[in-house]
Enzyme design. Sequence first.
Site: not given
Length: 768
Positions: A12, A15, A453, A651, A655
């Site tokens: 968490c 932590c 994109d 893709d 990018d």
Amino acid sequence: MKQTFDVTGMTCAACSTRVEQVTSNVPGVEKAVVNLLKNSMDVTYDGSPETIAAISAEVDKAGYGAIPRVEGAGVVAASAGGQVPQVRAENVAAKEAKSVRMRLIVSFIFCIPLFYIDMGHMWGWPLPSCFLGAENAMTMGLTQLFLTIPIVFVNFKFFRNGFKGLVHRSPNMDTLVALGATASLVYSIAQLYLIGVALGTGNHEAAHMAVMDLYFEGAGMILTLITLGKYFEARSKGRTTDAITALMDLAPKTATLVAAGGEEKDVPVEQVQPGDVLAVRAGQGVPVDGVVVEGFGVVDESALTGESVPVEKQVGSEVTGATVNTAGYFKMRAVRVGKDTALAHIIELVDDATSSKAPIQRLADRISAVFVPVVICIAVVVFAIWLIVSGMDLSKAVVHAIAVLVISCPCALGLATPTAIMVGTGRGAAQGILIKSAEALENAHDIATVVLDKTGTITNGSPEVTDVIAADGVDQGDLLMLAYGLEKKSEHPLARAICEYAAERESDQLPVKDFRQVPGRGLTGVTEGAEALGGNAEMMNEAGIELGALSGRAEQLAFEGKTPLFFAWGGQLLGLIAIADQVKPTSASAIREIEALGVRTVMLTGDNERTAAAIQQLVGVDDVVAGVLPDGKDAEIQRLGQKGKVAMVGDGVNDAPALARADVGIAIGAGTDVAIESADMILVRNDLLDVAAAIQLSRATMRNIKQNLFWAMIYNVICIPIAAGVFSSFGLTLTPDIAAAAMSLSSIFVVTNALRLRAWKPKWSTGH
């Protein structure tokens, strides 16, 4: 110096905060930043091996593990701290999930019979005769103790981390778990002694009463259910992938070095120096950044620019490492090598963006930061008040204090988020949306802007013939036959698009001789004794070919984002063929669905403004940013991020930095490995409609989480006063065993509510 550590044991935000604190306090450490998502920590330190050893030792004392990350494995000696193991932990989250799973299995094996023996009498369940009767009270008690010991043993980290947090004045959810379980255990063991004393004096009634006050089941149930929550959380966290390695694999491993005498030899790309002359043949990758000094080539730069149409390169043109020469042969002079190349810059951007992304602050963690110390204080106050009110009746005071701790144990609070996320991610997978982390699913619910994109995301990503227009008096079939015969000899992607189009229509092809490529213009050849031409308007003008009415038509096609190619034979224009990267069938409707969710859309592309404007008109995005390279995309994501959370959909390799920088990176399933590695979500069906579906799923999951947290908190608001004995004068109170049962039911309620997400389906405003 900087050093990355793989950190184990974090569950968490509390932590990660604790690990940062203890690391920052180590002498020699300038800065420590923990990434909860990646289970890693970046430390800026003085470069001393002793500091590395001290960091590992201090984090270990805090209840976690910190392993210095290096390529390969080995050990590094430290004069003061012995030896610190150095390994590259590839699947820290997967190892954590496996460890928690084993603890969960052991816990359930012993918790089920423990629950049956301790709580079975409440429902009239049959028990063996050795457990019945006051004379068997010690047998009953010892059996429960021995069933509880394995559960405590496998889950001892709760006690270690919880009490360490208490000692260091930073209590967390593990602290409350440890206190509740310890209180139940200590009180139950004390009751065992009372049973022994009662049986020794022949007081069977006292022994029977004492055995009814055993709360071993409460301790076992607390630990088991919390472990179940930790397992759900580990499962939902997902594995962190290494996008940088995938990026590095793009660059060629060797280069063809041209010696002073013209001799060519292959050398490792690491040996290339600025000023070296390199040869690049068709099909080979460009090894480093440089300038063409001889020859001609057609270079596919889509990996870096996102532009699907390859670019012709001639003497004086710049070429970039990791791009591919699809046709031709050229020599280049190396200009930027090693860490100075464009690819190396992209790698640096991805690494920086991934490391700087702050871990999500879960609602449950924020609540627990206040909830845990408040509950501890309430339990202490309840104990003190009951001591006074009951005339120093220690038993009654302890019972009420334990009841408060047990019923307040944050099982439901801890399960509220991971169970909903686990169901949500599973439902997403069933819909073709792969969610790689719980943080991504949480972040997507309040996305303000979706950045898309163009090439391969909004469009198909490959050139296609869109228009075939014959000149007046020319048969379209004759135009196609000439174009097919001429383009068949070319390796250019535009030529392949025409050949595929002609082949699909079973067109014949005219035989072409004396074929030649004219850089920056097009193709020439001879067919049936006459010159054949195929290329742009400049080529036709230079050859004296009149374009006539087709000139205006070509301009209109160019305005629509298409590439017009003219074809002529024997000095006469036959017509033109237009080629474009077509918009996907669902792109426009997907963008409408995204905007219907109140989310702004922006198209980000390396293409020119005219093509970008044409695509905008077709699909209806709110805004367009054209002509941007990878670092420009990364900067644009940062700019948009100042106005709210940003999702990036892409893709290509170009990018990758933007996908890593965005709050939620979404990769098209048919995209490159690098884009997929860098993204937080993957659309398996390659359909932009799934972007809207992912946002809807995130919002549904967050609603479910908030419902779970609300009911978990309301449960505590109602039950804590009852457990504290506030209403005992009205006969309304809770003993620790009933409190444990109520606590279990609250967890079951939360899990059941989360399972409602299994019925989730995307809802479309326009219908699909």
